[in-house]
Design an enzyme around this catalytic site. Structure first.
Site, PDB file in Angstrom:
ATOM      1  N   CYS A 107      -2.885  -2.251   6.623  1.00  0.00           N
ATOM      2  CA  CYS A 107      -2.936  -0.893   7.183  1.00  0.00           C
ATOM      3  C   CYS A 107      -4.286  -0.628   7.829  1.00  0.00           C
ATOM      4  O   CYS A 107      -4.413   0.277   8.651  1.00  0.00           O
ATOM      5  CB  CYS A 107      -2.630   0.153   6.110  1.00  0.00           C
ATOM      6  SG  CYS A 107      -3.753   0.147   4.713  1.00  0.00           S
ATOM      7  N   HIS A 135      -6.193  -5.453   3.690  1.00  0.00           N
ATOM      8  CA  HIS A 135      -5.207  -4.377   3.823  1.00  0.00           C
ATOM      9  C   HIS A 135      -4.726  -4.332   5.262  1.00  0.00           C
ATOM     10  O   HIS A 135      -5.503  -3.997   6.161  1.00  0.00           O
ATOM     11  CB  HIS A 135      -5.828  -3.042   3.423  1.00  0.00           C
ATOM     12  CG  HIS A 135      -6.106  -2.948   1.958  1.00  0.00           C
ATOM     13  ND1 HIS A 135      -5.424  -2.089   1.134  1.00  0.00           N
ATOM     14  CD2 HIS A 135      -6.950  -3.647   1.168  1.00  0.00           C
ATOM     15  CE1 HIS A 135      -5.854  -2.243  -0.112  1.00  0.00           C
ATOM     16  NE2 HIS A 135      -6.782  -3.187  -0.108  1.00  0.00           N
ATOM     17  N   CYS A 157       0.832  -1.200   0.000  1.00  0.00           N
ATOM     18  CA  CYS A 157       0.000   0.000   0.000  1.00  0.00           C
ATOM     19  C   CYS A 157       0.868   1.252   0.000  1.00  0.00           C
ATOM     20  O   CYS A 157       1.734   1.409   0.855  1.00  0.00           O
ATOM     21  CB  CYS A 157      -0.907  -0.045   1.233  1.00  0.00           C
ATOM     22  SG  CYS A 157      -1.406   1.556   1.847  1.00  0.00           S
ATOM     23  N   GLU A 158       0.625   2.121  -0.976  1.00  0.00           N
ATOM     24  CA  GLU A 158       1.501   3.293  -1.091  1.00  0.00           C
ATOM     25  C   GLU A 158       1.172   4.375  -0.071  1.00  0.00           C
ATOM     26  O   GLU A 158       1.922   5.322   0.095  1.00  0.00           O
ATOM     27  CB  GLU A 158       1.461   3.860  -2.513  1.00  0.00           C
ATOM     28  CG  GLU A 158       0.193   4.567  -2.901  1.00  0.00           C
ATOM     29  CD  GLU A 158       0.264   5.083  -4.334  1.00  0.00           C
ATOM     30  OE1 GLU A 158       1.091   4.588  -5.115  1.00  0.00           O
ATOM     31  OE2 GLU A 158      -0.534   5.979  -4.666  1.00  0.00           O
ATOM     32  N   HIS A 159       0.075   4.228   0.635  1.00  0.00           N
ATOM     33  CA  HIS A 159      -0.262   5.216   1.663  1.00  0.00           C
ATOM     34  C   HIS A 159       0.419   4.919   2.989  1.00  0.00           C
ATOM     35  O   HIS A 159       0.673   5.820   3.773  1.00  0.00           O
ATOM     36  CB  HIS A 159      -1.779   5.271   1.876  1.00  0.00           C
ATOM     37  CG  HIS A 159      -2.516   5.749   0.669  1.00  0.00           C
ATOM     38  ND1 HIS A 159      -3.794   5.364   0.361  1.00  0.00           N
ATOM     39  CD2 HIS A 159      -2.125   6.582  -0.333  1.00  0.00           C
ATOM     40  CE1 HIS A 159      -4.191   5.935  -0.762  1.00  0.00           C
ATOM     41  NE2 HIS A 159      -3.197   6.670  -1.206  1.00  0.00           N
ATOM     42  N   HIS A 160       0.689   3.641   3.262  1.00  0.00           N
ATOM     43  CA  HIS A 160       1.255   3.262   4.566  1.00  0.00           C
ATOM     44  C   HIS A 160       2.501   2.394   4.444  1.00  0.00           C
ATOM     45  O   HIS A 160       3.099   2.040   5.455  1.00  0.00           O
ATOM     46  CB  HIS A 160       0.210   2.504   5.392  1.00  0.00           C
ATOM     47  CG  HIS A 160      -1.046   3.279   5.655  1.00  0.00           C
ATOM     48  ND1 HIS A 160      -2.152   3.221   4.825  1.00  0.00           N
ATOM     49  CD2 HIS A 160      -1.362   4.157   6.635  1.00  0.00           C
ATOM     50  CE1 HIS A 160      -3.097   4.019   5.296  1.00  0.00           C
ATOM     51  NE2 HIS A 160      -2.650   4.598   6.380  1.00  0.00           N
ATOM     52  N   GLN A 207      -5.207  -0.497  -4.400  1.00  0.00           N
ATOM     53  CA  GLN A 207      -5.899  -1.631  -5.017  1.00  0.00           C
ATOM     54  C   GLN A 207      -6.758  -1.221  -6.217  1.00  0.00           C
ATOM     55  O   GLN A 207      -6.789  -1.924  -7.239  1.00  0.00           O
ATOM     56  CB  GLN A 207      -6.755  -2.338  -3.960  1.00  0.00           C
ATOM     57  CG  GLN A 207      -7.455  -3.581  -4.491  1.00  0.00           C
ATOM     58  CD  GLN A 207      -8.270  -4.285  -3.422  1.00  0.00           C
ATOM     59  OE1 GLN A 207      -7.970  -4.176  -2.246  1.00  0.00           O
ATOM     60  NE2 GLN A 207      -9.299  -5.001  -3.835  1.00  0.00           N
TER      61      GLN A 207
HETATM   62 ZN    ZN Z   1      -2.825   1.742   3.427  1.00  0.00          ZN
END
Ligand code: ZN
Length: 189
Positions: free
Chosen positions: A151, A149, A80-83, A121
């Site tokens: 995260c 996920h 996941c590129e956010h976390h 995703q």
């Molecule tokens: Zn994430």
């Protein structure tokens, strides 16, 4: 496709800094090799950044049949590129050939090319569908991804085991409820 090689030196420095920021001692025995390990790990986890789906999808075979081809339960692990935490699950990829097919293992490899990147995703689902349309030129493509996920599930935002499901339809699958229905029947859902 961009050819950015990972900058191992930068990643190692950053992980060391991260450990320090966490209040850890990066020189204690358990952590001494961690920056190096993490840098090498990312080399593998992000190997899809240097790959194009044109590789697995380049060898095609002629067919006359135009029945739906479905490869289901393709297990994938992505980041996941956010976390920068893993999300993982199964991909289901279907297409209706227009004169040519690829080996079934190539569909799994196509999923892999897009999974081994920093991802979200929804975007990954569309990228798989678009690559299939571009390189295989079928009558239509349908892609469904279901993933957990970490995260979300590790942080208690959602219950462990909850899944995020995304879908992308291209070509004849768009706005054709009967075909989509057939897809989900073949999927056993
Ligand atoms: Zn994430």
């Amino acid at each position: 496709m961009s050819q950015n090689k990972l900058d191992q030196k930068k990643i190692k420095e950053a992980v060391r800094l991260l450990l320090e920021g966490m209040g850890e001692d990066p020189d204690r025995p358990g952590l001494l090799d961690t920056p190096d390990r993490v840098a090498r790990m990312y080399e593998e986890l992000l190997s899809g950044m240097n790959q194009s789906a044109g590789e697995p999808l380049s060898r095609v075979f002629p067919v006359e049949s135009s029945g739906m081809v479905l490869e289901k339960d393709i297990v994938f692990y992505s980041t996941c590129e956010h976390h920068l935490l893993p999300f993982y699950g199964k991909a289901h990829v279907a297409y209706i050939p227009d004169g040519k097919v690829v080996g079934l293992s190539k569909l799994a490899r196509t999923v892999e090319v897009f999974a081994r990147r920093l991802q979200i995703q929804e975007q990954m689902t569309g990228q798989i569908a678009d690559a299939m349309m571009e390189f295989l030129a079928p009558k239509g493509v349908m892609v469904v991804l279901e993933a957990e996920h970490t995260c979300m599930t590790m942080r208690g935002v959602k219950k462990p085991g909850s899944k995020t499901v995304t879908m992308a339809a291209r070509g004849v699958f768009q706005e054709n409820a009967a075909l989509q229905e057939q897809f989900f029947q073949m999927l056993g859902r």
